[in-house]
Design an enzyme around this catalytic site. Sequence first.
Site, PDB file in Angstrom:
ATOM      1  N   GLY A   1      -2.131   9.143  -7.980  1.00 13.30           N
ATOM      2  CA  GLY A   1      -2.774   7.843  -8.098  1.00 13.30           C
ATOM      3  C   GLY A   1      -2.553   6.961  -6.895  1.00 13.30           C
ATOM      4  O   GLY A   1      -1.993   7.372  -5.869  1.00 13.30           O
ATOM      5  N   ASN A   2      -2.992   5.722  -7.046  1.00 11.57           N
ATOM      6  CA  ASN A   2      -3.004   4.769  -5.946  1.00 11.57           C
ATOM      7  C   ASN A   2      -3.054   3.372  -6.538  1.00 11.57           C
ATOM      8  O   ASN A   2      -3.601   3.169  -7.626  1.00 11.57           O
ATOM      9  CB  ASN A   2      -4.240   5.047  -5.073  1.00 11.57           C
ATOM     10  CG  ASN A   2      -4.449   4.018  -3.991  1.00 11.57           C
ATOM     11  OD1 ASN A   2      -5.460   3.329  -3.978  1.00 11.57           O
ATOM     12  ND2 ASN A   2      -3.514   3.888  -3.083  1.00 11.57           N
TER      13      ASN A   2
ATOM     14  N   HIS B   1       0.819  -1.212   0.000  1.00  9.85           N
ATOM     15  CA  HIS B   1       0.000   0.000   0.000  1.00  9.85           C
ATOM     16  C   HIS B   1       0.855   1.264   0.000  1.00  9.85           C
ATOM     17  O   HIS B   1       0.500   2.258  -0.638  1.00  9.85           O
ATOM     18  CB  HIS B   1      -0.924  -0.011   1.221  1.00  9.85           C
ATOM     19  CG  HIS B   1      -2.009   1.010   1.169  1.00  9.85           C
ATOM     20  ND1 HIS B   1      -3.102   0.890   0.334  1.00  9.85           N
ATOM     21  CD2 HIS B   1      -2.179   2.172   1.846  1.00  9.85           C
ATOM     22  CE1 HIS B   1      -3.896   1.931   0.504  1.00  9.85           C
ATOM     23  NE2 HIS B   1      -3.361   2.730   1.409  1.00  9.85           N
TER      24      HIS B   1
ATOM     25  N   SER C   1      -8.011   4.389  -2.790  1.00 10.80           N
ATOM     26  CA  SER C   1      -8.855   3.227  -2.503  1.00 10.80           C
ATOM     27  C   SER C   1      -8.998   3.029  -1.003  1.00 10.80           C
ATOM     28  O   SER C   1      -8.103   3.363  -0.231  1.00 10.80           O
ATOM     29  CB  SER C   1      -8.240   1.969  -3.121  1.00 10.80           C
ATOM     30  OG  SER C   1      -6.985   1.690  -2.515  1.00 10.80           O
ATOM     31  N   HIS C   2     -10.128   2.483  -0.607  1.00  2.60           N
ATOM     32  CA  HIS C   2     -10.345   2.042   0.776  1.00  2.60           C
ATOM     33  C   HIS C   2     -11.127   0.738   0.726  1.00  2.60           C
ATOM     34  O   HIS C   2     -12.173   0.587   1.356  1.00  2.60           O
ATOM     35  CB  HIS C   2     -11.071   3.116   1.586  1.00  2.60           C
ATOM     36  CG  HIS C   2     -10.329   3.503   2.826  1.00  2.60           C
ATOM     37  ND1 HIS C   2     -10.932   3.687   4.040  1.00  2.60           N
ATOM     38  CD2 HIS C   2      -9.000   3.725   3.050  1.00  2.60           C
ATOM     39  CE1 HIS C   2     -10.033   4.009   4.949  1.00  2.60           C
ATOM     40  NE2 HIS C   2      -8.852   4.042   4.365  1.00  2.60           N
TER      41      HIS C   2
ATOM     42  N   ASP D   1      -0.810  15.111   5.303  1.00  5.40           N
ATOM     43  CA  ASP D   1      -1.856  14.368   5.994  1.00  5.40           C
ATOM     44  C   ASP D   1      -1.278  13.109   6.620  1.00  5.40           C
ATOM     45  O   ASP D   1      -0.391  12.467   6.050  1.00  5.40           O
ATOM     46  CB  ASP D   1      -2.939  14.002   4.968  1.00  5.40           C
ATOM     47  CG  ASP D   1      -3.861  12.908   5.457  1.00  5.40           C
ATOM     48  OD1 ASP D   1      -4.308  12.994   6.609  1.00  5.40           O
ATOM     49  OD2 ASP D   1      -4.124  11.972   4.679  1.00  5.40           O
TER      50      ASP D   1
END
Length: 729
Positions: free
Chosen positions: A532-533, A54, A99-100, A273
């Site tokens: 992005g992710n 991640h 995403s989550h 954050d």
Amino acid sequence: MSKFIEPSVEEIKLEKVYQDMGLSDQEYEKVCDILGRQPNFTETGIFSVMWSEHCSYKHSKPFLKQFPTSGEHVLMGPGEGAGVVDIGDNQAVVFKVESHNHPSAIEPYQGAATGVGGIIRDIVSIGARPINLLNSLRFGELDNKQNQRLLKGVVKGIGGYGNCIGIPTTAGEIEFDERYDGNPLVNAMCVGVINHDMIQKGTAKGIGNSVIYVGLKTGRDGIHGATFASEELTEESESKRPSVQIGDPFVGKKLMEATLEAITFDELVGIQDMGAAGLTSSSSEMAAKGGSGLHLRLEQVPTREPGISPYEMMLSETQERMLLVVEKGTEQKFLDLFDKHELDSAVIGEVTDTNRFVLTYEDEVYADIPVEPLADEAPVYILEGEEKNYNTSKNDYTHIDVKDTFFKLLKHPTIASKHYLYDQYDQQVGANTIIKPGLQASVVRVEGTNKAIASTIDGEALYVYNNPYEGGKMVVAEAYRNLIAVGATPLAMTDCLNYGSPEKKEIYQQLADSTKGMAEACDILKTPVVSGNVSLYNETKGTSIFPTPIVGMVGLIENVDYLNDFQPQVGDKLYVIGDTKDDFGGSQLEKLIYGKVNHEFESIDLSSEVKKGESIKTAIRQGVLSHVQTVGKGGLLITLAKLSAHYGLGLKSLIDITNAQLFSETQGRYVVSVKSGKTLNIDNAIEIGLLTDSDNFKVTTPYTEISENVSDIKQIWEGAIAQCLTTQD
């Protein structure tokens, strides 16, 4: 001696405690080499989250390098909290998708809510005020009660957070397939606007400058959330409910306003954050980007309860937190600001010249790690893929029942109207929304100007599964077309790559080929990737989701005046732009009739996409067109039905295509309505009918005729999802 009871360095090695944290044997040995000794418990945890999939992208990094990341309008690309793109007049748009997925599978409300909160803070950390939210969701079929529970919880979570914090949710997409049973995809996107001179970076520099923590007090929620997001979902995943974070949108609102005020202070050096991996990632990444070291005094960290260990503080993913670096001697100015906003804050450390990440608690050292290897030297894995064998035969569609197929597709949850769900979102808060969720991209005015930002979020799964390379090109082109459909100039994109385990050869190949296709499309369509992710290991009980790349794209509308009458009217003529062919591989028709997708489809012509897009955009801005809609899932007949039902207009159409071609999903097509008295001058535009003031929807081909009441179509299309959710309770 430590006041916290933790495994010793010997126990960590002998009992392989590091494996429970997500590190492999080889990765643990690499950590030992970096440190020149065995890591303690806190250090092992820190490396495990920073080197998780991640956070480190260790299986996807080589593919991400293919993406173009610079362009005429790009001010800041990947590497910061979000991408930044110029929109003229010293203004920029800031955006990102995240995403989550795993948290939402375990605790759908909080998983979705914190996904929204996290992406908002990414935008705010750049210094931008958010103007809208979008989301892309995937669930299993709705005849399954677990999938219903997940859908209801996720939608409530998205609405609950976004509505409370005061940011409109203006666009999205939702699809359903059994391959997402128990493993929903929850991808949240946020868009913000900023002046160039307010753009912030997440950097820690300036020896002696102070590190300030602000936001909710740290608790034990979300510990190892980043590691959890890098694993397959199993029957044991439910026991990891504590890894799901808890959101508080009211504190989120306070933190947003306080942060946007703090960025006006000249003494602010950097801000980030506290997202995935919490205080660990934010602090170590800021140090790495600043080329400096950090010393954090963890006894100064505001905590929710006594007895929280350094390990727990560093790995907690308590929400609504920011980390700032400010000039030495100006700390009180920031602390007073946060106190005014009723937020907990504290000075917890300082920037050093050691290039080391040092954590102490009451003068005892709990971690001493070189910054660069921790943040930037996670292992990268290049694995062996395996090409899929394509079925080149043709399925038979010559004997389909057009009416029966039409209604089955119309009420399938993937195609059905999502208004029942979207009505739970506040779409208008802020009063700048011009085009709300519906058939097109959303449009939000830039406050105080006549400009607007168009935004869309689109995903593809069946086509990517069928042919990853071509499917990758298609998902970028789909987002491009949706922006063109409202007259916007596409500027740039963000992506979220949702796949199964990269350790499986076929899935690794899907990731490789689809990103190659996406990169090619980005080049030709001039839509660089600025953020992005990646979300891998989306598997439940050994079954992978479909490969599902998601693209969020933004475009600029320099003058919104043409949108004042951009709505189809009675008497408008209808045209289809683009050829309709026998394209059924990967289509909803193939899935409906044969239960799976396993056949090739034609490649997409990206150069043609650009030519058509420019022509359509010009026609919109010149006032020739009253509506533009892309031909998507379900094909031309479904597109016409949705147009008619959405606007409550009758439709009369004569089309020279076969019965099956009514449901063909040939790419690159648009349905446009031309204003009365105007002439359309676009290549390959075929007149197919007009809009009427009757309640009749009539489509005629040389082989069949569909004639239904618009009100009946509207009732079926708009009521399908509600019916699925209420009849199954």
